[in-house]
Design an enzyme around this catalytic site. Structure first.
Site, short mmCIF file in Angstrom:
data_model
loop_
_atom_site.label_atom_id
_atom_site.label_comp_id
_atom_site.label_asym_id
_atom_site.label_seq_id
_atom_site.Cartn_x
_atom_site.Cartn_y
_atom_site.Cartn_z
N ALA A 1 95.13 27.93 -50.39
CA ALA A 1 94.31 26.71 -49.40
C ALA A 1 95.86 27.19 -48.20
CB ALA A 1 94.33 25.23 -49.63
N ASP B 1 87.74 29.58 -55.57
CA ASP B 1 87.71 29.24 -54.12
C ASP B 1 87.82 28.07 -53.96
OD1 ASP B 1 87.83 32.18 -53.25
OD2 ASP B 1 85.74 31.90 -52.47
N THR C 1 76.08 44.62 -54.50
CA THR C 1 77.01 45.43 -53.25
C THR C 1 77.92 45.80 -53.70
OG1 THR C 1 77.61 42.48 -52.59
CG2 THR C 1 75.96 43.43 -51.54
N GLU D 1 86.98 41.12 -55.20
CA GLU D 1 85.39 40.92 -55.52
C GLU D 1 84.58 42.06 -56.34
OE1 GLU D 1 82.23 37.88 -54.16
OE2 GLU D 1 81.13 39.16 -53.48
#
Ligand code: 2GW
Ligand code: MN
Length: 297
Positions: free
Chosen positions: A66, A155, A189, A247
């Site tokens: 964070a 996340d 993707t 990713e």
């Protein structure tokens, strides 16, 4: 299909499972072509699986980053995790932030621990996102060996709404991205430029995994983070950045190092109002965020 018929059908399935002790789903694949389970609601008995892992005295390290304005997500993330995430098991959160003073004071349950670690602020968000791999690699090397059995990396812009428990544990665990769980692979993707180390050629790849949640044993996740870090460094040296950053590298890694367990998109949904017949419970979801408000520059 008439919703009433669907709901009667679901009732019949649940009753049959209760009577026979069978668990299973016929509307989704619950195993990969390499025989790794894909965890969906209705494919496991939570009471039974809890009792098996209860005997093992395990600790689940959980990392979350964070930086900058993303500290605003911490309160909901932590509070909802205390309600739904590995309830009854030892969890050690490792929180990386550049603003320790912004970390909210969330009351943790018994055998639940939080360590805050300071990291330098970064200007480019792609750097925040990608530097996670190296920080995780070092964390596992330097600290976790004596303290944890499994690790999950999540996340922070997310919130738990339902059980995330020991059914998710495995040697190497990936989560199917909620946008890509029932689409053909040419839609995925992946990085398509051969110049990047994350390159996956057309026609290859099994699933599209999210970068927002992955985990497994310390050893396997260490190898994953180390490999992704090395691959990203080669890309940097060649002045190329993969389309979806770490990713993309994670997806490349999972292509050649098959996960031993997959989690369905129940384990990382995208928009709480987006519905799908196959997703019967949302366990963790990305929260809607105003990018202009939380992202620097
Ligand atoms: C700042 C500007 C733009 C994007 C991210 C950030 C940012 C991210 C930040 O200012 N502070 C921060 O702590 N982060 C951390 O990086 C935080 O833990 C956040 O959850 C994570 C990923 O950024 P996020 O959540 O904004 O990106 P998503 O949800 O669009 O991420 C997907 O794609 C990313 C790579 O492009 C990652 O793979 C991520 O895991 C994916 O979910
Ligand atoms: Mn996110």
């Amino acid at each position: 299909l008439n919703p009433a018929v669907v709901s009667i059908h679901n009732c019949v399935l649940v009753c049959r499972n209760h009577l026979t002790g069978n668990l299973g789903r016929t509307d989704v694949a619950s195993v990969t072509p390499w025989l790794a389970p894909i965890v969906w609601e209705g494919t496991f008995d939570s009471t039974l699986i809890d009792s098996i892992y209860k005997q093992q005295n395990i600790t689940i390290a959980t990392t979350v980053f964070a930086l900058g304005k993303y500290t605003r997500f911490l309160k909901d993330f932590l509070e909802s995790a205390e309600e739904h995430y590995f309830v009854g098991f030892r969890v050690h959160y490792h929180l990386f932030t550049d603003q320790a003073e912004e970390v909210p004071n969330v009351k943790l349950g018994q055998e639940r621990y939080l360590t805050v670690k300071k990291v330098p602020s970064m200007n480019r968000w792609q750097d925040i996102s990608m530097s996670r791999m190296e920080i995780l690699e070092k964390l596992i090397e330097n600290e976790l060996a004596s303290e944890a059995d499994y690790i999950f990396c999540l996340d922070v812009d997310t919130k738990f709404y339902g059980r995330w428990g020991v059914e998710s544990l495995g040697r190497l665990v990936g989560v199917i991205h909620p946008w890509f769980f029932n689409v053909p692979r040419f839609i995925f993707t992946y990085e398509r430029r051969p110049e990047s180390q994350a390159y996956i050629p057309a026609g290859e790849g099994d699933y599209y995994f999210t970068g927002a949640a992955f985990g497994g044993s310390l050893e396997d996740v260490h190898h994953l983070t180390k490999t992704c870090r090395e691959q990203m460094n080669i890309d940097i040296a060649n002045s190329i950045e993969a389309i979806w950053h770490e990713e993309s590298h994670l997806n490349k890694y999972f292509l050649y190092n098959k996960p031993s367990k997959l989690l369905s998109p129940e384990y990382l949904w995208r928009d709480i109002s987006m519905s799908s017949g196959q997703v019967k419970i949302i366990r963790l979801s990305h929260v809607a965020k105003n990018n202009a408000e939380v992202r620097p520059n």
